[in-house]
Design a protein around this motif. Structure first.
Motif, PDB file in Angstrom:
ATOM      1  N   THR A   1      42.109  41.966  39.339  1.00 19.27           N
ATOM      2  CA  THR A   1      41.128  40.922  39.747  1.00 19.27           C
ATOM      3  C   THR A   1      40.176  41.692  37.802  1.00 19.27           C
ATOM      4  O   THR A   1      38.482  41.234  37.350  1.00 19.27           O
ATOM      5  CB  THR A   1      39.708  41.348  40.351  1.00 19.27           C
TER       6      THR A   1
ATOM      7  N   LYS B   1      37.292  35.785  39.044  1.00 19.02           N
ATOM      8  CA  LYS B   1      38.662  34.877  38.971  1.00 19.02           C
ATOM      9  C   LYS B   1      38.129  33.321  39.528  1.00 19.02           C
ATOM     10  O   LYS B   1      39.102  32.814  39.036  1.00 19.02           O
ATOM     11  CB  LYS B   1      39.555  36.154  39.281  1.00 19.02           C
TER      12      LYS B   1
ATOM     13  N   GLY C   1      36.567  39.627  42.157  1.00 18.67           N
ATOM     14  CA  GLY C   1      36.814  38.408  42.819  1.00 18.67           C
ATOM     15  C   GLY C   1      35.846  37.148  42.495  1.00 18.67           C
ATOM     16  O   GLY C   1      36.748  35.560  42.204  1.00 18.67           O
TER      17      GLY C   1
END
Length: 336
Positions: free
Chosen positions: A270, A243, A240
């Protein structure tokens, strides 16, 4: 903002949730925001904050009931929501990590994460498009992550360097990690592609290989790790954060073209994959995650992976993931 006011603001946040989700969020808030006994009445207020479930008061049945003190009536009135303050905060969404069971709050000063430098000087891993060994990329990035974590207060961070040939070194690094009594292991790697996808080119007068077909990071866990659930939770946090840094994950591992290198995609948002057979993930005694930081066989991405800016971006993302792993409230409120 005082604690009591903060709690009532959170009540406003969840006011529109469905009853089942409301219950889950309420339990999560109880765990994450310890309160004094004097403030323990906030939970009923939280459930009363949704206008859909507030029933109109019944009419008085007797004169005795109608003459109850006004003070008591005011006490039972639905609490006013701090809508003005909440609107100033803008849209608020509770992250999934808050709704999941946490591993418990940890002390950064004593929490020990081992940064495993993928491969060794004798077994260097993949060779980049410009003939640089993967081990060199892994070591540089791992050192920058180590420095960042220590700066953030994780003083017990350990860099794990292993010697020897490929397979024997895998068992040595697992043994070393277990002996360090680590709380978490993150193995640092850089990606390539199967040999059948390589193309020839020449760099600085030397024959080289490249593949510009794929790029991006990827995160791996093993379902055979003794603490798979915690491994997956940390993997989700790392992915996460990658990203959030504006990076894209490598999608090829879910494709049949990868052959035996194909792996199940656990999170298509993700880029978290399972790699059950990987020794460094399944044989360690602690939760373990492997990060392929980017493709060094892709000529453009190789240059980015060699830049201090990209390394700093990844190191910052890993540090944020570790902080949230230790205390899920950090994702909501920042440093506490």
């Amino acid at each position: 903002m005082r604690r009591c006011e903060s709690i009532r603001v959170l009540g406003g946040i969840v006011a529109g949730l469905r009853p089942r989700r409301l219950l889950v969020v309420a339990i999560a808030v109880i765990a994450l925001l310890p309160i004094d006994i004097s403030e323990a009445g906030w939970l009923p207020d939280l459930f009363k904050s949704s206008p859909k479930h507030v029933k109109p008061p019944k009419r008085a049945k007797s004169a005795r009931q109608s003459t109850r003190p006004a003070k008591l009536a005011r006490h039972r009135a639905p609490p006013k929501l701090h809508t003005t303050r909440l609107a100033a905060l803008g849209p608020v969404a509770l992250p999934p990590s808050v709704l999941k069971p946490s591993a418990g709050k940890c002390d950064p000063a004593t929490f020990r994460i081992v940064l495993d430098v993928g491969h060794t000087a004798e077994s260097e891993g993949a060779i980049s498009a410009r003939n640089v060994a993967e081990f060199a990329f892994n070591l540089r990035l791992a050192r920058q992550i180590e420095e960042r974590l220590k700066t953030e207060g994780f003083a017990e961070t350990r860099l794990l360097l292993t010697e020897g040939k490929a397979r024997p070194s895998l068992f040595r690094r697992v043994a070393s990690a277990n002996n360090l009594r680590a709380d978490l292991l993150l193995s640092i790697h850089h990606d390539s592609v199967p040999n059948k996808m390589l193309e020839d080119w020449e760099f600085e007068g030397k024959k080289s290989h490249f593949s510009d077909r794929f790029s991006g990071y990827s995160v791996f866990v093993s379902r055979e790790n003794p603490d798979f659930e915690t491994s997956l939770r940390f993997a989700e946090l790392v992915a996460g954060e990658m990203k959030a840094q504006g990076l894209r994950y490598a999608e090829q591992y879910s494709q049949a073209i990868m052959g035996r290198d194909q792996h199940p995609l656990l999170n298509k948002e993700t880029g978290v994959y399972s790699y059950d057979e990987l020794i460094v993930l399944r044989k360690t005694a602690m939760p373990a995650v492997l990060l392929e930081a980017g493709s060094i066989i892709n000529r453009d991405e190789e240059l980015k992976m060699g830049s201090p800016e990209r390394r700093n971006s990844i190191a910052g993302g890993v540090a944020s993931a570790v902080k949230e792993f230790c205390d899920p409230r950090w994702a909501l409120f920042g440093p506490l």
